[in-house]
Design a protein around this motif. Sequence first.
Motif, PDB file in Angstrom:
ATOM      1  N   ARG A  87      -4.916   2.474  14.790  1.00  0.00           N
ATOM      2  CA  ARG A  87      -3.539   2.091  14.282  1.00  0.00           C
ATOM      3  C   ARG A  87      -3.690   2.514  12.690  1.00  0.00           C
ATOM      4  NH1 ARG A  87      -1.805  -2.235  11.862  1.00  0.00           N
ATOM      5  NH2 ARG A  87      -3.497  -3.509  12.620  1.00  0.00           N
ATOM      6  N   ARG A  88      -4.909   1.750  11.885  1.00  0.00           N
ATOM      7  CA  ARG A  88      -5.026   2.142  10.772  1.00  0.00           C
ATOM      8  C   ARG A  88      -4.964   3.367  10.221  1.00  0.00           C
ATOM      9  NH1 ARG A  88      -8.818  -2.136  11.964  1.00  0.00           N
ATOM     10  NH2 ARG A  88      -8.110  -4.466  11.253  1.00  0.00           N
ATOM     11  N   LEU A  89      -5.844   4.080  11.081  1.00  0.00           N
ATOM     12  CA  LEU A  89      -5.943   5.659  10.688  1.00  0.00           C
ATOM     13  C   LEU A  89      -4.574   6.129  10.619  1.00  0.00           C
ATOM     14  CD1 LEU A  89      -9.100   6.931  12.670  1.00  0.00           C
ATOM     15  CD2 LEU A  89      -8.546   7.016  10.193  1.00  0.00           C
ATOM     16  N   VAL A  90      -3.758   5.979  11.752  1.00  0.00           N
ATOM     17  CA  VAL A  90      -2.196   6.626  11.757  1.00  0.00           C
ATOM     18  C   VAL A  90      -1.460   6.167  10.663  1.00  0.00           C
ATOM     19  CG1 VAL A  90      -0.196   6.702  13.083  1.00  0.00           C
ATOM     20  CG2 VAL A  90      -2.522   6.774  14.350  1.00  0.00           C
ATOM     21  N   GLY A  91      -1.658   4.729  10.076  1.00  0.00           N
ATOM     22  CA  GLY A  91      -0.941   4.283   8.744  1.00  0.00           C
ATOM     23  C   GLY A  91      -1.432   5.379   7.550  1.00  0.00           C
ATOM     24  N   LEU A  92      -2.866   5.333   7.455  1.00  0.00           N
ATOM     25  CA  LEU A  92      -3.331   5.776   6.282  1.00  0.00           C
ATOM     26  C   LEU A  92      -2.629   7.458   6.458  1.00  0.00           C
ATOM     27  CD1 LEU A  92      -6.871   4.806   6.351  1.00  0.00           C
ATOM     28  CD2 LEU A  92      -5.162   3.917   4.456  1.00  0.00           C
ATOM     29  N   ASP A 139     -10.123   4.550  -1.074  1.00  0.00           N
ATOM     30  CA  ASP A 139     -10.842   3.324  -0.992  1.00  0.00           C
ATOM     31  C   ASP A 139     -10.749   2.694   0.419  1.00  0.00           C
ATOM     32  OD1 ASP A 139     -11.847   3.500  -3.419  1.00  0.00           O
ATOM     33  OD2 ASP A 139     -10.235   2.057  -4.344  1.00  0.00           O
ATOM     34  N   ALA A 140      -9.507   2.791   1.081  1.00  0.00           N
ATOM     35  CA  ALA A 140      -9.101   2.268   2.331  1.00  0.00           C
ATOM     36  C   ALA A 140      -9.697   3.192   3.353  1.00  0.00           C
ATOM     37  CB  ALA A 140      -7.717   2.239   2.559  1.00  0.00           C
ATOM     38  N   ILE A 141      -9.974   4.343   3.375  1.00  0.00           N
ATOM     39  CA  ILE A 141     -10.709   5.186   4.095  1.00  0.00           C
ATOM     40  C   ILE A 141     -12.172   4.960   4.131  1.00  0.00           C
ATOM     41  CG2 ILE A 141     -11.159   7.732   4.561  1.00  0.00           C
ATOM     42  CD1 ILE A 141      -8.415   8.635   3.404  1.00  0.00           C
ATOM     43  N   ASP A 142     -12.766   4.839   2.738  1.00  0.00           N
ATOM     44  CA  ASP A 142     -14.148   4.563   3.059  1.00  0.00           C
ATOM     45  C   ASP A 142     -14.526   3.171   3.484  1.00  0.00           C
ATOM     46  OD1 ASP A 142     -14.657   6.670   1.533  1.00  0.00           O
ATOM     47  OD2 ASP A 142     -14.536   5.694  -0.364  1.00  0.00           O
ATOM     48  N   GLU A 143     -13.354   2.173   3.310  1.00  0.00           N
ATOM     49  CA  GLU A 143     -13.738   0.613   4.068  1.00  0.00           C
ATOM     50  C   GLU A 143     -13.434   0.928   5.464  1.00  0.00           C
ATOM     51  OE1 GLU A 143     -11.215  -3.588   4.060  1.00  0.00           O
ATOM     52  OE2 GLU A 143     -11.025  -2.001   2.560  1.00  0.00           O
ATOM     53  N   LEU A 144     -12.559   1.792   5.882  1.00  0.00           N
ATOM     54  CA  LEU A 144     -12.602   1.871   7.375  1.00  0.00           C
ATOM     55  C   LEU A 144     -13.458   2.559   7.824  1.00  0.00           C
ATOM     56  CD1 LEU A 144     -10.377   1.889   9.808  1.00  0.00           C
ATOM     57  CD2 LEU A 144      -9.568   4.000   9.151  1.00  0.00           C
ATOM     58  N   SER A 179       0.618  11.739   4.056  1.00  0.00           N
ATOM     59  CA  SER A 179       1.815  12.750   4.400  1.00  0.00           C
ATOM     60  C   SER A 179       3.075  12.636   3.356  1.00  0.00           C
ATOM     61  CB  SER A 179       2.117  12.640   5.712  1.00  0.00           C
ATOM     62  OG  SER A 179       1.132  12.953   6.565  1.00  0.00           O
ATOM     63  N   ASP A 180       3.296  11.110   3.046  1.00  0.00           N
ATOM     64  CA  ASP A 180       4.371  10.575   2.408  1.00  0.00           C
ATOM     65  C   ASP A 180       4.272  11.180   1.098  1.00  0.00           C
ATOM     66  OD1 ASP A 180       5.610   9.644   4.462  1.00  0.00           O
ATOM     67  OD2 ASP A 180       5.187   7.629   3.856  1.00  0.00           O
ATOM     68  N   GLY A 225       0.761  -1.335  -0.006  1.00  0.00           N
ATOM     69  CA  GLY A 225       0.099  -0.186   0.014  1.00  0.00           C
ATOM     70  C   GLY A 225       0.800   1.162   0.141  1.00  0.00           C
ATOM     71  N   LYS A 226       1.892   0.975   0.087  1.00  0.00           N
ATOM     72  CA  LYS A 226       3.083   2.444   0.292  1.00  0.00           C
ATOM     73  C   LYS A 226       3.508   2.463  -1.545  1.00  0.00           C
ATOM     74  CE  LYS A 226       4.001   1.828   4.969  1.00  0.00           C
ATOM     75  NZ  LYS A 226       5.272   1.766   6.050  1.00  0.00           N
TER      76      LYS A 226
END
Length: 320
Positions: free
Chosen positions: A176-181, A157-162, A186-187, A88-89
């Motif tokens: 933890r998933r929110l922090v990763g997203l 898509d990951a945000i909508d799923e979360l 940011s990257d 995902g990165k």
Amino acid sequence: MGIVAFLFRENGLERNFQWQGRLPDLTEHELLWLDVQDEDHVALNALITALPVGDRGRSALRQEEPGLRHWGDHVRVRVDAPVPVPDGKFQVVPVQILAARNLVVTFHDAPAPFLEELVERLHEDSKMGELDSAAFLAVMLNFHLESFYALLSPLEDAIDELDDRVLRHLDRDDLRRLVGLRQRVSDVRRLLGSHRLVYAGLASPDFTVFQGDQPELLLTRLFKQYEHAYDAIAHTRDMILGSFDLYMTSTGQRTNEIMRVLTLATLVLGMLAVVTGVFGTNFENVHIFKSGDAGFRDMLLASGVLALGTVGLARWRRWL
């Protein structure tokens, strides 16, 4: 992998053109794109001697960070191409671009997705020979900006799923998933931000690619497209902040439900404590009060089982 050459004529792409180690004589309506992918720089070293850009232009092909350099007869652009990876990165592939009259050269150590997409488009479009190197550079950099949207799509898509998961069933790993997203967004924003001076310089009203060239309208539009891409990243970041608000709201609602249950349990136990406190429990002829050490041991065991059962119930109900 060596050098791949694309020669565009006014009537379309010459598909059988082969690079012979020297630049051909190009007419006004011809454009040559040389794409060099070589991890050991062998192909690049063989190519730079044939380029009509002078020693400064050849040394500029080794620029270490995104930037823009301009001479009277050519321009050098260094961009970083994002390459999505399975986790995902993304990884970064530096791409050096040199544009002169009727000539565009790209050099990269590894495959660059935005160049691969451009190649696919070239085989579908037969009018690229009508573009000069300045317009072709603008088209190429437009594909570079589009590659950032490709990074944002799976993030959204990951945000909508979360969000859907939080609304249906709150999990302790959601934060933890929110922090990763947020870190991934940011990257992406940091990578695109490093190209601001590149696209701002290209959009300058007096910028020209080669000597005698007129300022390209396509190049001046690139900075607006850059700002749109940056706004899209900011919008994705706002989506994550909205997901965090949703998470906190769901957490607050869950806390209220837990407190309601605990309040009821406290009320029931409190009433029982009042009753037993008033009447006492040391009734005569009740054998449990005459059980001695065995009764004391059973009381401790029962207390331990009750405490563990309470903790287990709380974890099963996800109160802890």
